[in-house]
Design a protein around this motif. Structure first.
Motif, mmCIF file in Angstrom:
data_model
loop_
_atom_site.group_PDB
_atom_site.id
_atom_site.type_symbol
_atom_site.label_atom_id
_atom_site.label_comp_id
_atom_site.label_asym_id
_atom_site.label_seq_id
_atom_site.Cartn_x
_atom_site.Cartn_y
_atom_site.Cartn_z
ATOM 1 N N PRO A 118 -18.581 14.507 2.417
ATOM 2 C CA PRO A 118 -18.000 15.943 3.361
ATOM 3 C C PRO A 118 -16.800 16.558 2.767
ATOM 4 O O PRO A 118 -16.264 16.039 1.693
ATOM 5 N N TYR A 119 -16.724 17.973 3.007
ATOM 6 C CA TYR A 119 -15.677 18.370 2.669
ATOM 7 C C TYR A 119 -14.657 18.953 3.876
ATOM 8 O O TYR A 119 -15.380 19.510 4.742
ATOM 9 N N ILE A 120 -13.620 19.292 3.891
ATOM 10 C CA ILE A 120 -12.909 19.658 4.965
ATOM 11 C C ILE A 120 -12.083 20.966 4.192
ATOM 12 O O ILE A 120 -11.345 20.763 3.124
ATOM 13 N N GLY A 121 -12.129 22.332 4.787
ATOM 14 C CA GLY A 121 -11.652 23.310 4.206
ATOM 15 C C GLY A 121 -10.687 24.087 5.162
ATOM 16 O O GLY A 121 -11.030 23.983 6.390
ATOM 17 N N TYR A 122 -9.796 24.739 4.653
ATOM 18 C CA TYR A 122 -8.850 25.613 5.370
ATOM 19 C C TYR A 122 -8.620 27.067 4.604
ATOM 20 O O TYR A 122 -7.883 26.999 3.532
ATOM 21 N N ALA A 123 -9.010 28.140 5.219
ATOM 22 C CA ALA A 123 -8.839 29.423 4.527
ATOM 23 C C ALA A 123 -7.246 29.815 4.799
ATOM 24 O O ALA A 123 -6.738 30.018 5.911
ATOM 25 N N LEU A 124 -6.673 30.232 3.468
ATOM 26 C CA LEU A 124 -5.119 30.486 3.381
ATOM 27 C C LEU A 124 -4.921 31.931 3.596
ATOM 28 O O LEU A 124 -3.930 32.396 3.955
ATOM 29 N N SER A 125 -5.960 32.598 2.951
ATOM 30 C CA SER A 125 -5.947 34.113 3.066
ATOM 31 C C SER A 125 -7.421 34.580 2.937
ATOM 32 O O SER A 125 -8.325 33.975 2.298
ATOM 33 N N GLY A 126 -7.351 35.957 3.018
ATOM 34 C CA GLY A 126 -9.002 36.496 2.620
ATOM 35 C C GLY A 126 -8.737 38.028 2.773
ATOM 36 O O GLY A 126 -7.989 38.591 3.347
ATOM 37 N N LYS A 127 -9.994 38.614 2.220
ATOM 38 C CA LYS A 127 -10.323 40.059 2.541
ATOM 39 C C LYS A 127 -11.725 40.613 2.741
ATOM 40 O O LYS A 127 -12.460 39.846 2.013
ATOM 41 N N SER A 128 -11.891 41.323 3.476
ATOM 42 C CA SER A 128 -13.324 41.919 3.631
ATOM 43 C C SER A 128 -13.120 43.512 3.218
ATOM 44 O O SER A 128 -12.223 44.254 3.794
ATOM 45 N N GLY A 129 -13.708 43.697 1.991
ATOM 46 C CA GLY A 129 -13.452 45.035 1.585
ATOM 47 C C GLY A 129 -11.906 45.102 1.015
ATOM 48 O O GLY A 129 -11.477 44.227 0.200
ATOM 49 N N SER A 130 -11.114 46.063 1.391
ATOM 50 C CA SER A 130 -9.670 46.253 1.054
ATOM 51 C C SER A 130 -8.685 45.803 2.382
ATOM 52 O O SER A 130 -7.477 46.001 2.360
#
Length: 198
Positions: A118-130
């Motif tokens: 398994p893996y555990i992930g956590y999104a720190l930041s992101g962008k959809s387009g700009s």
């Protein structure tokens, strides 16, 4: 905050187990991600998978002996994921903890590797387009927490491991979206160097 606490608790557990094992090896790992997003339940579109988006993974791993030729290989990686479509692209920057069970088959000077876990992930930041993706609040765009499975194979030559893996998310990343479901899937190729050992 509860999710962040769980992630930090998992990291602490993995590191504490690693340091108590005398034969544990540590190393660095990096490579390319070819990621996409599977979507279902979207009104009028049914189910589909986005086009692949190229990213990378980089971090540290450890290798803990469990039995002859069997190992536990946890890691702490920075990993970029996302997808592309006709309307644009999205990208998330993630802190990820894979915890793989690893088997090594001796083949002369080369060892053949097979692993899964398994893996555990956590999104720190992101962008959809700009536009920045919101991961918190009542009007968040996406859930930050991700849980999934990895499976892969590779070879070990001296202290180098060259691997390919496929990871698929089990957690719905879509937030406040009714029946909409969105999940990560990633094909990755990586090279790791482990210090110590033969």
């Amino acid at each position: 905050m509860k999710t962040i606490f769980k992630v930090l608790l998992t990291i602490s557990f993995v590191l504490s187990v690693s340091f108590t094992q005398a034969q544990t090896r540590f190393g660095i790992k990096g490579g390319l991600n070819f990621s996409a997003i599977t979507v279902s339940g979207e009104p009028g579109n049914g189910s589909y998978t986005s086009d692949s988006k190229t990213g990378f993974n980089l971090g540290v791993i450890s290798e803990i002996p469990l039995a002859t030729d069997f190992y536990l290989q946890p890691g702490l990686l920075f990993s970029t994921k996302g997808g592309k479509s006709a309307s644009g692209s999205s990208k998330t920057n993630n802190l990820e903890i894979p915890i793989n069970a690893l088997y090594k088959l001796n083949a002369g000077s080369v060892k053949v590797l097979g692993f899964a876990g398994p893996y555990i992930g956590y999104a720190l930041s992101g962008k959809s387009g700009s536009t920045n993706i919101k991961f918190s609040g009542d009007n968040k765009d996406m859930n930050a927490f991700d849980l999934g499975l990895n499976i892969g194979a590779g070879v070990e030559v001296s202290n180098f491991q060259i691997t390919a893996q496929y990871g698929f998310g089990l957690t719905n990343l879509a937030a406040n979206s009714g029946n909409l479901k969105s999940k990560n899937k990633v094909f990755g190729v990586s090279v790791a160097y482990l210090f110590g050992g033969k």
